[in-house]
Design an enzyme around this catalytic site. Structure first.
Site, PDB file in Angstrom:
ATOM      1  N   GLY A 152      -2.127  71.302  26.124  1.00  0.00           N
ATOM      2  CA  GLY A 152      -1.575  71.285  27.477  1.00  0.00           C
ATOM      3  C   GLY A 152      -2.607  71.887  28.409  1.00  0.00           C
ATOM      4  N   CYS A 168       7.278  70.002  22.430  1.00  0.00           N
ATOM      5  CA  CYS A 168       6.647  69.041  23.338  1.00  0.00           C
ATOM      6  C   CYS A 168       7.601  67.922  23.739  1.00  0.00           C
ATOM      7  CB  CYS A 168       5.365  68.465  22.733  1.00  0.00           C
ATOM      8  SG  CYS A 168       4.162  69.734  22.291  1.00  0.00           S
ATOM      9  N   HIS A 186       4.122  79.557  21.064  1.00  0.00           N
ATOM     10  CA  HIS A 186       2.931  80.290  20.643  1.00  0.00           C
ATOM     11  C   HIS A 186       3.386  81.527  19.887  1.00  0.00           C
ATOM     12  CE1 HIS A 186       0.550  77.683  23.083  1.00  0.00           C
ATOM     13  NE2 HIS A 186       0.959  78.180  24.231  1.00  0.00           N
ATOM     14  N   ARG A 220       0.433  74.485  33.190  1.00  0.00           N
ATOM     15  CA  ARG A 220      -0.217  73.431  32.408  1.00  0.00           C
ATOM     16  C   ARG A 220       0.632  72.171  32.408  1.00  0.00           C
ATOM     17  NH1 ARG A 220       3.064  72.721  28.312  1.00  0.00           N
ATOM     18  NH2 ARG A 220       4.157  74.496  27.358  1.00  0.00           N
ATOM     19  N   GLY A 221       0.063  71.097  31.883  1.00  0.00           N
ATOM     20  CA  GLY A 221       0.842  69.901  31.642  1.00  0.00           C
ATOM     21  C   GLY A 221       1.630  70.023  30.350  1.00  0.00           C
ATOM     22  N   ALA A 274      -1.155  71.348  19.399  1.00  0.00           N
ATOM     23  CA  ALA A 274      -0.628  70.905  20.692  1.00  0.00           C
ATOM     24  C   ALA A 274      -1.671  71.162  21.773  1.00  0.00           C
ATOM     25  CB  ALA A 274       0.658  71.653  21.022  1.00  0.00           C
ATOM     26  N   ASP A 284       5.413  69.676  27.939  1.00  0.00           N
ATOM     27  CA  ASP A 284       6.807  70.112  27.935  1.00  0.00           C
ATOM     28  C   ASP A 284       6.901  71.526  27.351  1.00  0.00           C
ATOM     29  OD1 ASP A 284       9.817  70.053  27.035  1.00  0.00           O
ATOM     30  OD2 ASP A 284       9.584  68.235  28.214  1.00  0.00           O
ATOM     31  N   VAL A 285       7.827  71.751  26.442  1.00  0.00           N
ATOM     32  CA  VAL A 285       8.040  73.071  25.852  1.00  0.00           C
ATOM     33  C   VAL A 285       7.210  73.206  24.579  1.00  0.00           C
ATOM     34  CG1 VAL A 285       9.738  74.616  24.802  1.00  0.00           C
ATOM     35  CG2 VAL A 285      10.372  73.203  26.763  1.00  0.00           C
TER      36      VAL A 285
END
Length: 240
Positions: A153, A182, A91, A84-85, A151, A87-88
């Site tokens: 992504g 993120c 979940h 996915r797009g 968030a 950052d970190v």
């Protein structure tokens, strides 16, 4: 139970899958994408929770995971690189994860619009629980003040979508202290339960998100509950 919408709309099957490992979630998405591309199945919105996991998007900065290996092990947190797009991100239990598998052709082939539409779904969802979400210019996701509550992504391949969103419902927010969420270090995170001061049932939020997904994306959404993928389904709207 289908929403009362025009018959000309595309059908999207929204399924609540309970807790699914991150690896299994990736496999389910790949299968759903393949089946949609080959016209073997309808579009899907997979709704679920994951066990504790940190995921890194394409080009993510690995130093944004602040915990060392010992901390990750002791907290039973997996780490996965993903397509996915973004950052970190984190979940875990108490967080509603949504993976839309839909075809943006022919009239929605716009990545920016797709992300904004996912934000709109989530803004409407949390509004059902008395929380006002907003966007922040230049940042992806849904915010309440300076705290992120959801968030996003995504991955889009030949205009078929996968990955998606994570909405903090009753999430243990302490896990976010082990990362730079993120890649944004100057803002916080929050959850529906923290903001409302009460425990919110995950199925209520899943039902709301599926309903608003149908509204925003002009889909005829069928909402079902499956405890295990191979077991019979029963309606989420008619649950006991």
């Amino acid at each position: 139970m289908a929403m009362q919408v025009a018959h000309s709309l595309r059908i999207c099957e929204a399924r609540w899958l309970e807790q699914v490992s991150y690896s299994e979630g990736l496999a389910l998405q790949e299968q759903a994408v393949d089946r949609l591309r080959s016209a073997e199945a309808e579009e899907q919105l997979l709704l679920l929770e994951h066990p504790h996991v940190f995921t890194l998007g394409r080009g993510a900065d690995g130093t944004h995971i602040l915990a060392d290996k010992e901390q990750l092990q002791s907290s039973s947190i997996e780490v996965h690189e993903t397509g996915r797009g973004g950052d970190v991100t984190y979940h875990g239990p108490g967080q509603l994860v949504g993976y839309p598998i839909i075809n943006l052709k022919p009239d929605r082939c716009d990545v920016h619009r797709y992300v904004r539409d996912i934000e709109e779904v989530l803004i409407r969802t949390i509004a059902d629980f008395g929380v006002t979400g907003t966007r922040i210019a230049g940042l992806t996701g849904v915010w309440v003040g300076n705290d992120k509550i959801a968030a996003i992504g995504v991955r889009i391949a030949r205009w078929i979508t996968s990955h998606g969103f994570a909405l903090n419902v009753s999430t243990d927010l302490n896990y976010f202290q082990m990362i730079v969420p993120c890649g944004i270090s100057d803002k916080g995170v929050t959850s529906l339960s923290r903001l409302t001061g009460r425990q919110i049932e995950m199925l209520e939020v899943a039902e709301s998100a599926a309903k608003h997904f149908g509204e925003v994306f002009a889909r005829d959404v069928n909402i079902t509950l499956r405890q295990v993928l191979d077991l019979p389904e029963r309606s989420l709207l008619n649950r006991d």
